[in-house]
Design a protein around this motif. Structure first.
Motif, PDB file in Angstrom:
ATOM      1  N   VAL A 245      37.212  41.532  31.220  1.00 30.03           N
ATOM      2  CA  VAL A 245      37.873  41.175  32.485  1.00 30.03           C
ATOM      3  C   VAL A 245      39.237  41.844  32.573  1.00 30.03           C
ATOM      4  CG1 VAL A 245      38.916  39.269  33.768  1.00 30.03           C
ATOM      5  CG2 VAL A 245      36.637  38.991  32.775  1.00 30.03           C
ATOM      6  N   LEU A 246      40.033  41.736  31.509  1.00 30.73           N
ATOM      7  CA  LEU A 246      41.372  42.314  31.514  1.00 30.73           C
ATOM      8  C   LEU A 246      41.316  43.827  31.633  1.00 30.73           C
ATOM      9  CD1 LEU A 246      44.436  42.112  31.207  1.00 30.73           C
ATOM     10  CD2 LEU A 246      44.109  42.002  28.716  1.00 30.73           C
ATOM     11  N   ALA A 247      40.417  44.458  30.884  1.00 31.53           N
ATOM     12  CA  ALA A 247      40.357  45.927  30.882  1.00 31.53           C
ATOM     13  C   ALA A 247      39.900  46.471  32.232  1.00 31.53           C
ATOM     14  CB  ALA A 247      39.409  46.401  29.782  1.00 31.53           C
ATOM     15  N   HIS A 248      38.944  45.801  32.851  1.00 30.07           N
ATOM     16  CA  HIS A 248      38.449  46.296  34.133  1.00 30.07           C
ATOM     17  C   HIS A 248      39.401  45.972  35.275  1.00 30.07           C
ATOM     18  CE1 HIS A 248      35.668  47.790  37.043  1.00 30.07           C
ATOM     19  NE2 HIS A 248      35.474  46.608  37.608  1.00 30.07           N
ATOM     20  N   GLY A 249      40.158  44.898  35.129  1.00 32.65           N
ATOM     21  CA  GLY A 249      41.016  44.472  36.223  1.00 32.65           C
ATOM     22  C   GLY A 249      42.412  45.042  36.224  1.00 32.65           C
ATOM     23  N   ASP A 250      42.830  45.667  35.140  1.00 30.50           N
ATOM     24  CA  ASP A 250      44.190  46.203  35.076  1.00 30.50           C
ATOM     25  C   ASP A 250      44.170  47.707  35.300  1.00 30.50           C
ATOM     26  OD1 ASP A 250      46.802  47.224  33.928  1.00 30.50           O
ATOM     27  OD2 ASP A 250      47.059  45.063  33.641  1.00 30.50           O
ATOM     28  N   PRO A 251      44.938  48.204  36.263  1.00 35.25           N
ATOM     29  CA  PRO A 251      44.880  49.631  36.595  1.00 35.25           C
ATOM     30  C   PRO A 251      45.514  50.540  35.555  1.00 35.25           C
ATOM     31  CG  PRO A 251      46.608  48.569  37.856  1.00 35.25           C
ATOM     32  CD  PRO A 251      45.880  47.474  37.139  1.00 35.25           C
ATOM     33  N   ARG A 252      46.172  49.970  34.566  1.00 35.08           N
ATOM     34  CA  ARG A 252      46.836  50.802  33.561  1.00 35.08           C
ATOM     35  C   ARG A 252      45.881  51.303  32.484  1.00 35.08           C
ATOM     36  NH1 ARG A 252      51.643  46.531  32.675  1.00 35.08           N
ATOM     37  NH2 ARG A 252      49.866  45.158  33.216  1.00 35.08           N
ATOM     38  N   VAL A 253      44.649  50.787  32.484  1.00 32.74           N
ATOM     39  CA  VAL A 253      43.616  51.310  31.595  1.00 32.74           C
ATOM     40  C   VAL A 253      42.356  51.576  32.405  1.00 32.74           C
ATOM     41  CG1 VAL A 253      44.468  50.247  29.467  1.00 32.74           C
ATOM     42  CG2 VAL A 253      42.869  48.981  30.926  1.00 32.74           C
ATOM     43  N   GLU A 254      41.550  52.494  31.905  1.00 35.41           N
ATOM     44  CA  GLU A 254      40.260  52.818  32.511  1.00 35.41           C
ATOM     45  C   GLU A 254      39.190  52.728  31.433  1.00 35.41           C
ATOM     46  OE1 GLU A 254      37.831  56.657  34.375  1.00 35.41           O
ATOM     47  OE2 GLU A 254      39.999  56.789  34.033  1.00 35.41           O
ATOM     48  N   VAL A 255      38.212  51.874  31.652  1.00 38.88           N
ATOM     49  CA  VAL A 255      37.118  51.732  30.697  1.00 38.88           C
ATOM     50  C   VAL A 255      36.125  52.860  30.932  1.00 38.88           C
ATOM     51  CG1 VAL A 255      35.286  50.246  29.828  1.00 38.88           C
ATOM     52  CG2 VAL A 255      37.415  49.223  30.667  1.00 38.88           C
ATOM     53  N   VAL A 256      35.990  53.752  29.953  1.00 30.40           N
ATOM     54  CA  VAL A 256      35.096  54.901  30.095  1.00 30.40           C
ATOM     55  C   VAL A 256      33.754  54.669  29.409  1.00 30.40           C
ATOM     56  CG1 VAL A 256      37.000  56.526  30.353  1.00 30.40           C
ATOM     57  CG2 VAL A 256      36.086  56.048  28.058  1.00 30.40           C
ATOM     58  N   GLY A 257      33.619  53.552  28.717  1.00 31.60           N
ATOM     59  CA  GLY A 257      32.360  53.228  28.064  1.00 31.60           C
ATOM     60  C   GLY A 257      32.466  51.903  27.349  1.00 31.60           C
ATOM     61  N   VAL A 258      31.314  51.258  27.164  1.00 28.62           N
ATOM     62  CA  VAL A 258      31.224  50.005  26.407  1.00 28.62           C
ATOM     63  C   VAL A 258      30.061  50.136  25.450  1.00 28.62           C
ATOM     64  CG1 VAL A 258      30.845  47.515  26.509  1.00 28.62           C
ATOM     65  CG2 VAL A 258      32.150  48.643  28.333  1.00 28.62           C
TER      66      VAL A 258
ATOM     67  N   PHE B 174      51.596  38.786  28.410  1.00 27.69           N
ATOM     68  CA  PHE B 174      50.154  38.836  28.165  1.00 27.69           C
ATOM     69  C   PHE B 174      49.396  38.044  29.220  1.00 27.69           C
ATOM     70  CE2 PHE B 174      46.473  36.640  26.226  1.00 27.69           C
ATOM     71  CZ  PHE B 174      45.669  37.735  25.965  1.00 27.69           C
ATOM     72  N   TRP B 175      49.795  36.808  29.430  1.00 25.50           N
ATOM     73  CA  TRP B 175      49.075  35.983  30.407  1.00 25.50           C
ATOM     74  C   TRP B 175      49.311  36.471  31.829  1.00 25.50           C
ATOM     75  CZ3 TRP B 175      45.167  33.728  28.624  1.00 25.50           C
ATOM     76  CH2 TRP B 175      45.162  33.165  27.343  1.00 25.50           C
ATOM     77  N   ALA B 176      50.459  37.065  32.081  1.00 24.13           N
ATOM     78  CA  ALA B 176      50.685  37.662  33.406  1.00 24.13           C
ATOM     79  C   ALA B 176      49.718  38.811  33.652  1.00 24.13           C
ATOM     80  CB  ALA B 176      52.131  38.137  33.530  1.00 24.13           C
ATOM     81  N   ALA B 177      49.424  39.590  32.614  1.00 22.87           N
ATOM     82  CA  ALA B 177      48.464  40.690  32.756  1.00 22.87           C
ATOM     83  C   ALA B 177      47.064  40.150  33.027  1.00 22.87           C
ATOM     84  CB  ALA B 177      48.478  41.565  31.506  1.00 22.87           C
ATOM     85  N   VAL B 178      46.666  39.091  32.330  1.00 18.80           N
ATOM     86  CA  VAL B 178      45.353  38.494  32.569  1.00 18.80           C
ATOM     87  C   VAL B 178      45.263  37.967  34.001  1.00 18.80           C
ATOM     88  CG1 VAL B 178      43.766  36.656  31.883  1.00 18.80           C
ATOM     89  CG2 VAL B 178      45.041  37.912  30.125  1.00 18.80           C
ATOM     90  N   LYS B 179      46.314  37.278  34.444  1.00 18.32           N
ATOM     91  CA  LYS B 179      46.309  36.749  35.811  1.00 18.32           C
ATOM     92  C   LYS B 179      46.277  37.877  36.828  1.00 18.32           C
ATOM     93  CE  LYS B 179      48.719  33.453  38.804  1.00 18.32           C
ATOM     94  NZ  LYS B 179      49.874  32.507  38.896  1.00 18.32           N
ATOM     95  N   GLY B 180      47.023  38.927  36.587  1.00 16.69           N
ATOM     96  CA  GLY B 180      47.008  40.066  37.505  1.00 16.69           C
ATOM     97  C   GLY B 180      45.638  40.697  37.604  1.00 16.69           C
ATOM     98  N   ALA B 181      44.920  40.762  36.471  1.00 16.27           N
ATOM     99  CA  ALA B 181      43.561  41.303  36.498  1.00 16.27           C
ATOM    100  C   ALA B 181      42.651  40.432  37.350  1.00 16.27           C
ATOM    101  CB  ALA B 181      43.018  41.421  35.074  1.00 16.27           C
ATOM    102  N   LEU B 182      42.809  39.119  37.238  1.00 13.91           N
ATOM    103  CA  LEU B 182      42.006  38.213  38.065  1.00 13.91           C
ATOM    104  C   LEU B 182      42.261  38.448  39.548  1.00 13.91           C
ATOM    105  CD1 LEU B 182      42.239  34.769  36.224  1.00 13.91           C
ATOM    106  CD2 LEU B 182      40.303  36.336  36.298  1.00 13.91           C
ATOM    107  N   VAL B 183      43.526  38.576  39.905  1.00 16.47           N
ATOM    108  CA  VAL B 183      43.869  38.781  41.313  1.00 16.47           C
ATOM    109  C   VAL B 183      43.200  40.042  41.840  1.00 16.47           C
ATOM    110  CG1 VAL B 183      45.766  39.310  42.900  1.00 16.47           C
ATOM    111  CG2 VAL B 183      46.036  37.506  41.173  1.00 16.47           C
ATOM    112  N   ARG B 184      43.264  41.124  41.079  1.00 21.75           N
ATOM    113  CA  ARG B 184      42.696  42.392  41.547  1.00 21.75           C
ATOM    114  C   ARG B 184      41.175  42.330  41.642  1.00 21.75           C
ATOM    115  NH1 ARG B 184      46.419  43.868  37.651  1.00 21.75           N
ATOM    116  NH2 ARG B 184      48.391  44.630  38.515  1.00 21.75           N
ATOM    117  N   LEU B 185      40.540  41.714  40.659  1.00 23.31           N
ATOM    118  CA  LEU B 185      39.080  41.696  40.655  1.00 23.31           C
ATOM    119  C   LEU B 185      38.506  40.828  41.764  1.00 23.31           C
ATOM    120  CD1 LEU B 185      38.310  41.538  36.819  1.00 23.31           C
ATOM    121  CD2 LEU B 185      38.039  43.483  38.360  1.00 23.31           C
ATOM    122  N   GLN B 186      39.299  39.910  42.286  1.00 28.03           N
ATOM    123  CA  GLN B 186      38.774  38.995  43.293  1.00 28.03           C
ATOM    124  C   GLN B 186      39.178  39.359  44.707  1.00 28.03           C
ATOM    125  OE1 GLN B 186      37.869  34.984  41.025  1.00 28.03           O
ATOM    126  NE2 GLN B 186      40.029  35.499  40.976  1.00 28.03           N
ATOM    127  N   ASN B 187      39.802  40.498  44.863  1.00 27.49           N
ATOM    128  CA  ASN B 187      40.163  40.944  46.205  1.00 27.49           C
ATOM    129  C   ASN B 187      39.450  42.255  46.478  1.00 27.49           C
ATOM    130  OD1 ASN B 187      41.263  41.690  48.612  1.00 27.49           O
ATOM    131  ND2 ASN B 187      43.390  41.387  48.002  1.00 27.49           N
TER     132      ASN B 187
END
Length: 322
Positions: free
Chosen positions: A20-33, A299-312
């Motif tokens: 969730v954090l990796a996909h929702g934060d624009p400062r990283v890009e997940v290129v594979g899992v 840390f928790w601000a980053a998690v919350k920010g990821a939630l905001v982005r993923l839900q909009n």
């Protein structure tokens, strides 16, 4: 430009939050899992990875199944913490994300070799089997990786034994390979992750962000908190794996210092112990670091920010209007 990361994981409640954090934060890009047997069997954790990716809209990064057992040892599972499915207590959608046909180790190698040197950061949050085999199968990846940021180990404490953490204890031979390759390594171990506690206040703050991804996150933390209370005696659960992602997002969130590291393979009481040599100074050219202090607020601000982005859905991952 976002930092490109490849997640190697065994979802797992905290692995799911890391996604969730990796996909929702624009400062990283997940290129594979890639997935690895650890918290549960390879089949179960792979399905969990596909289902979580479906739930959060992670549809572009390839997902491949890797190794189902350690290099040498009998597999260990963590059903007492993560449940029989690996994501106990969590209702997941049927995956619509397709599984990449490649073996996870091959996906790791292909991704690194196709990228520019220094472009890909490996973020393993499970046993290190896939990473070790990738380094052995294609040694050229070692000099091409920007960094290995792993969740595992601990400089002073363990959780499977008094001195060994689960990921390293599950496959200490693989951990030994990874720690002794000359690529840059940052170990985000238990001493750091136990500072990332999902307290009731934290959960309430995250819950103030309405939407289905928050509902998913709260169900993840709810089961995990209950299991950690019953099994480990924690009043609030530590979310280990997102801490490694947070370091990639912003190294100021996770303070780390150069420390020589190795893994004990033969001790009667200490097998799987990560031995961190804090004698000073660290030798010149030390390629391993240990995470020591977490900025929990950031840390928790980053998690919350990821939630905001993923839900909009009207915004991009960078938070800019379409």
């Amino acid at each position: 430009m976002p930092r490109k990361i490849l997640l190697d994981c065994d979802p797992g409640h905290d692995d799911a939050v890391a996604m969730v954090l990796a996909h929702g934060d624009p400062r990283v890009e997940v290129v594979g899992v890639t997935t690895v047997g650890g918290n549960q069997t390879l089949e179960k954790v792979t399905r969990n990875a596909l289902a979580v990716a479906t739930a959060i809209g992670m549809t572009e990064a390839p997902i491949a199944a890797g190794c189902g057992r350690p290099l040498v040892r009998t597999p260990e599972l963590a059903a007492q913490v993560h449940g029989e499915s690996g994501l106990g207590g969590v209702v997941l959608p049927e995956p619509v994300v397709a599984l990449d046909p490649r073996h996870g180790v091959q996906l790791i190698i292909d991704t690194i070799m196709a990228a520019d040197p220094g472009e890909i950061t490996l973020v393993p949050t499970g046993p290190l089997t896939n990473i070790a085999l990738a380094a052995r199968l294609e040694p050229r990846i070692v000099e091409r990786v920007r960094e290995v940021v792993l969740m595992g180990g601990g400089q002073h404490i363990g959780n499977v034994t008094p001195v060994a953490e689960f990921n390293v204890h599950t496959d200490p031979e693989a951990a030994h390979v990874v720690f002794n390759e000359p690529w840059p390594i940052t170990m985000v171990g238990l001493d750091l992750t136990h500072q990332a506690l999902a307290t009731p206040e934290v959960v309430a703050d995250l819950g103030a962000v309405p939407g289905p991804v928050t509902d998913l996150l709260l169900s993840i933390i709810g089961f995990y908190a209950s299991a950690y209370r019953d099994v480990r005696g924690f009043a609030a659960p530590p979310l280990h794996d997102p801490c490694a992602v947070a370091y990639c997002i912003d190294p100021s969130i996770v303070a780390a210092e150069p420390v020589p590291l190795d893994v004990e393979l033969g001790g009667h009481l200490t097998t799987g112990m990560t031995v961190a040599d804090f004698r000073r100074p660290a030798p010149e050219g030390c390629h391993t670091k240990v995470a020591t202090v977490l900025d929990a607020g950031a840390f928790w601000a980053a998690v919350k920010g990821a939630l905001v982005r993923l839900q909009n859905p009207s915004t991009t991952r960078a938070g800019e209007p379409r």
